[in-house]
Write an enzyme that holds these catalytic residues in place. Structure first.
Site, mmCIF file in Angstrom:
data_model
loop_
_atom_site.group_PDB
_atom_site.id
_atom_site.type_symbol
_atom_site.label_atom_id
_atom_site.label_comp_id
_atom_site.label_asym_id
_atom_site.label_seq_id
_atom_site.Cartn_x
_atom_site.Cartn_y
_atom_site.Cartn_z
ATOM 1 N N CYS A 141 -69.119 32.631 116.952
ATOM 2 C CA CYS A 141 -67.865 31.875 116.885
ATOM 3 C C CYS A 141 -67.719 30.970 118.112
ATOM 4 O O CYS A 141 -67.235 29.827 118.014
ATOM 5 C CB CYS A 141 -66.666 32.813 116.796
ATOM 6 S SG CYS A 141 -66.639 33.868 115.329
ATOM 7 N N CYS A 177 -66.616 37.428 119.011
ATOM 8 C CA CYS A 177 -67.739 36.959 118.188
ATOM 9 C C CYS A 177 -68.544 35.876 118.919
ATOM 10 O O CYS A 177 -68.042 34.773 119.168
ATOM 11 C CB CYS A 177 -67.190 36.432 116.863
ATOM 12 S SG CYS A 177 -68.374 35.504 115.869
#
Length: 249
Positions: free
Chosen positions: A164, A161
């Site tokens: 993230c 991600c």
């Protein structure tokens, strides 16, 4: 002790302040016979844990609350909060679930007078100056129970991600800056599917905050540093009585 029968009427009162394993089943919904035998045996042998059964056909509120889908369902419940759920449970699941409840009871027990030094060491262990990785097995101790001492910010993330990775250095910085005031923990959603299912994580990163054992904030998306600071400050200052707060994932 024998199995307790829970109903829509007595569920909240019966589970509010206990560690419980709750089996939701009609008896004809693919409940494994070996599990039923092991569950009944454990109920007779284990002290300090409530073993209970619910008939979903007669208790529609409980069935809706735990999203019963015509398959036997085992709920690990601590002080009224569902921590883990397992559809069509196996007998081999029971020792792990019982162990988790034993750990929760031990962690929540008040220290004895002669164990003051041990209690101080435990308080010190709660202080983190960097994010801690937690799992399906350790989440209840390191996040939910720890939030009785200070707020716990949870970062649901995954290695692939991109957003993230943008959030990670911000949380590293704030974990050090607010050490002793808030804990920051991280959950890899790919490696911990039980937590992902329990909290219905559909987008990452998702940021959650627990206080006094209650979920008080959850939002998907990569927050900027000023927003994280505001969230942390609010979590530190807000009053959340453990017996009154209510939240849902």
């Amino acid at each position: 002790m024998p199995l307790t029968t829970l109903t829509d009427a007595n569920f909240n009162a019966a589970t509010r302040n206990v560690a419980a394993l709750i089996l939701i089943t009609t008896g004809n919904d693919k409940l494994r016979s070996d599990f039923k035998t092991a569950f009944t045996k454990a109920a007779d042998e284990e002290d300090g844990i409530l073993f209970a059964q619910v008939d979903p056909d007669s208790n529609s509120a409980i069935a809706r609350r735990f999203d019963y889908q015509n398959k036997s369902l085992l709920i690990l419940c601590y002080r009224g909060e569902a921590l883990v759920r397992r559809s069509r449970p196996w007998a081999s699941d029971l020792p792990d679930f019982i162990g988790q409840l034993r750990d929760a009871l031990a962690a929540d027990a008040p220290p004895e007078a002669e164990d003051e030094q041990a209690g101080e060491a435990q308080d010190t262990a709660l202080v983190l100056d960097k994010p801690m990785d937690v799992t399906d097995a350790s989440f209840e101790k390191e996040a939910i129970l720890a939030s009785h001492e200070m707020p716990v910010l949870v970062d649901f993330w995954a290695e692939w991600c991109g957003p993230c990775r943008m959030v990670a250095p911000i949380l590293d910085k704030l974990a050090a800056e607010y050490a002793g005031q808030i804990r920051v923990v991280k959950v890899d959603t790919d490696a911990n599917p039980t937590l992902s299912q329990l909290f219905q994580i559909r987008s990452i990163p998702t940021i959650a905050v627990f206080k006094t054992g209650k979920l008080i904030f959850m939002q998907p998306g990569a927050l900027q540093e000023p927003h994280f600071r505001q969230l942390i400050q609010q979590a530190i200052e807000v009053e959340v009585p453990a017996d009154e707060a209510a939240a849902s994932a």
